[in-house]
Design an enzyme around this catalytic site. Structure first.
Site, PDB file in Angstrom:
ATOM      1  N   GLU A  99     -93.889 108.832 127.199  1.00  0.00           N
ATOM      2  CA  GLU A  99     -93.291 107.506 127.246  1.00  0.00           C
ATOM      3  C   GLU A  99     -94.376 106.422 127.341  1.00  0.00           C
ATOM      4  O   GLU A  99     -94.341 105.429 126.629  1.00  0.00           O
ATOM      5  CB  GLU A  99     -92.332 107.423 128.437  1.00  0.00           C
ATOM      6  CG  GLU A  99     -91.439 106.212 128.375  1.00  0.00           C
ATOM      7  CD  GLU A  99     -90.261 106.317 129.322  1.00  0.00           C
ATOM      8  OE1 GLU A  99     -89.368 107.140 129.051  1.00  0.00           O
ATOM      9  OE2 GLU A  99     -90.249 105.606 130.328  1.00  0.00           O
ATOM     10  N   GLN A 121    -106.412  72.360 118.526  1.00  0.00           N
ATOM     11  CA  GLN A 121    -107.163  73.515 119.023  1.00  0.00           C
ATOM     12  C   GLN A 121    -106.415  74.249 120.141  1.00  0.00           C
ATOM     13  O   GLN A 121    -106.484  75.472 120.244  1.00  0.00           O
ATOM     14  CB  GLN A 121    -108.532  73.045 119.532  1.00  0.00           C
ATOM     15  CG  GLN A 121    -109.524  74.181 119.665  1.00  0.00           C
ATOM     16  CD  GLN A 121    -110.911  73.656 119.991  1.00  0.00           C
ATOM     17  OE1 GLN A 121    -111.096  72.887 120.947  1.00  0.00           O
ATOM     18  NE2 GLN A 121    -111.884  74.039 119.209  1.00  0.00           N
ATOM     19  N   ARG A 130     -94.937  73.236 111.093  1.00  0.00           N
ATOM     20  CA  ARG A 130     -94.500  72.108 111.910  1.00  0.00           C
ATOM     21  C   ARG A 130     -95.629  71.079 112.071  1.00  0.00           C
ATOM     22  O   ARG A 130     -96.787  71.432 112.282  1.00  0.00           O
ATOM     23  CB  ARG A 130     -94.042  72.608 113.285  1.00  0.00           C
ATOM     24  CG  ARG A 130     -93.485  71.513 114.185  1.00  0.00           C
ATOM     25  CD  ARG A 130     -92.802  72.128 115.396  1.00  0.00           C
ATOM     26  NE  ARG A 130     -92.526  71.157 116.437  1.00  0.00           N
ATOM     27  CZ  ARG A 130     -91.510  70.300 116.431  1.00  0.00           C
ATOM     28  NH1 ARG A 130     -90.663  70.315 115.420  1.00  0.00           N
ATOM     29  NH2 ARG A 130     -91.327  69.453 117.415  1.00  0.00           N
TER      30      ARG A 130
END
Lengths: 90, 437
Positions: free
Chosen positions: B242, B279, B268
């Site tokens: 797992e 930045q 955008r």
């Protein structure tokens, strides 16, 4: 393995449990037949540390299929397990 | 050391990704509800449910590393992370213990259905008082003629409400503490099995979870996993799978988030500039990439270690090579508090024989590292996806907070990853002990 070698191995295991797992506490009460699991001396984490000691200091790797209560009920049984695993195959 | 994938591996990833995208097109409503049998069968057809199970049982016969890549592809391609989690838990916490420890007749009866999707499996370990420390389980198994009688309640079972079969653990010898546990396979329709209703959860909504109670439930000897008292080892083995493989799904989620965020900041504009030109934004994406690739390297390494420990012709557990890692910790659930940790003084010396070559890796040395790499990987990936999901919410702003784009869902899905399979603090504990602390 001779009785002397078995006694040495048992002493080594007792020393590790007393000094490293119990930090020296209750060391006087620790005997070869102290019930390690029933009394909580060995929990899961300390069992792993004991296995690491057996592997690194004694040179024996305990396979998962041997990880059952009977082999770890006390240090006599742990010693027997280590001796069994030290036996050359065949 | 070779970091590249071969042609077959690249093709498998691409095929799985394309297949899962086609089978599970974007559907936000689906992502918010528990999976259906149809969903499950689709995953079975894609080879996801039994990727690591040998082909003779209907599985993919893959090793841990290749299995992880399958899970990663599904995590990237399917937006229902809860469904992917359910599938991974089904495989690693149930199919693997059955494959590695069940009697052949039980394997023959269950594994084909587990691989095809005809069966759903749930791992029942967690109890109300057994989370991080599951060394003393309140669920008991009392020997009786021909088997055991199980009594008690498991408090958090992923897939529990819908499972056909459970892998569970009970105390058979209380005096033997953590070495007195035994693993069992229990059929859902066995008398005395009661599965509770689904919990209301924060995330992974595609995966139903609930309680499972055993009330005088008889389980035949033939359905003991391994041997009486071997439950700790059985569970630990499933946790190794797992931790190494399941968390690959979160790599896929991170890749999906990174792609979505990269696309978003390129498109955008604010203050007459693309977001990517700020930045503060571009550096956030750089950190997301760093987190993803760091997690990948650690997870692939953990899987590589696991592959070296697994023996047999087709991926079955060799049984003798894996170290006992010292804990009985956790199942595939979302809110447990498990404890665990291998304790090993890692003071061996590195290659001081002067060989210095690339082919000097020592088998024993590698085996000893398996637990460490799994803990490092689990910690890095689970914390990484949580931070990256939060970064994605910040980058998307208000849209990230709304359900429409699925960004906030990733954050909710990431939270449980820091809890199940051993919490982050437990992983740090394991790592510290691996350092000999």
């Amino acid at each position: 393995m001779s009785d002397i070698e078995r006694a040495d191995l048992l002493e080594k295991l007792i020393g590790f449990v007393r000094d490293d797992l119990l930090n020296g506490q209750a060391g006087a009460e620790l005997t070869p037949t102290t019930p390690l699991l029933e009394w909580g001396v060995l929990d899961s984490i300390k069992t792993a540390r004991l296995l690491a000691f057996i592997r690194d200091d004694i040179g024996v790797r305990v396979p998962p299929k041997k990880m059952v209560g009977d082999h770890f009920k006390d240090l006599e049984h742990v010693t027997d397990l280590v001796l069994e695993l030290q036996q050359p195959v065949g | 050391m070779e970091f590249g994938w071969n042609t077959e591996q690249r093709a498998r990833y691409a095929t799985t990704l394309a297949g899962v995208r086609a089978a599970f097109p974007l559907d936000r409503e689906r992502d918010e509800r528990p999976f259906t049998r149809e969903d499950w069968l689709r995953l079975g057809k894609l080879g996801v449910l039994g990727a690591s199970v040998p082909e003779r049982f209907g599985g993919g016969g893959l090793g841990a590393l290749d299995t992880a890549r399958v899970i990663e592809a599904v995590g990237e391609g399917c937006s229902s992370t809860g469904l992917v989690f359910a599938a991974a838990a089904h495989q690693f916490a149930c199919a693997r213990p059955i494959l590695d420890f069940a009697e052949p007749a039980v394997q023959e009866r269950l594994l084909p259905g587990i691989c095809s999707g005809a069966l759903i499996a749930g791992n029942a370990m967690t109890e109300a008082d057994a989370g991080s420390d599951v060394s003393r389980l309140a669920v008991t198994a009392t020997p009786t003629d021909g088997g055991y009688v199980l009594d008690g309640t498991k408090s958090f079972v992923s897939n529990g409400p819908v499972a056909d079969v459970y892998v569970t653990y009970a105390t058979t010898d209380a005096k033997a503490a953590h070495l007195g546990l035994t693993g069992f396979v229990v059929d859902r329709d066995a008398p005395g099995v009661v599965a509770g209703p689904p919990f209301e959860k924060t995330g992974l909504l595609g995966c139903p979870a609930g309680t499972v109670s055993f009330d005088g439930c008889f389980v035949p000897d033939s359905q003991v996993l391994g041997a009486p008292g071997l439950g700790s080892t059985v569970f630990q083995t499933s946790m190794a799978w797992e931790r190494a493989c399941l968390f690959a799904l979160y790599l896929g989620v991170q890749q999906r988030l990174l792609d979505a965020c990269t696309d978003h900041v390129r498109r955008r504009r604010q203050f007459q500039r693309r977001l990517s030109e700020f930045q503060a934004v571009s550096h956030r994406l750089a950190e997301m990439k760093l987190r993803l690739e760091s997690g990948r390297l650690l997870l692939y390494r953990a899987c590589w270690e696991l592959d070296r420990e697994v023996g047999g012709d087709d991926g079955e557990y060799g049984g003798d090579d894996r170290e006992y890692d010292g804990d009985v910790r956790n199942d595939s659930r979302e809110d447990d508090r498990e404890y665990g940790g291998d304790v090993r003084d890692d003071s061996r010396e590195d290659d001081r024989d002067g060989s210095g070559g690339d082919d000097r890796h020592d088998q024993d040395e590698g085996r000893e590292d398996g637990v460490l790499w799994a803990a490092l990987s689990k910690l890095a990936v689970s914390e990484g996806v949580l931070e990256t999901a939060m970064d994605a919410v910040r980058l998307f702003g208000a849209r990230g907070y709304l359900r429409e784009d699925g960004i906030e869902a990733a954050l909710r899905d990431a939270v449980p990853g820091t809890l199940f399979s051993g919490t982050s603090d437990i992983q740090r504990e394991i790592i510290a002990r691996e350092l000999g602390l």
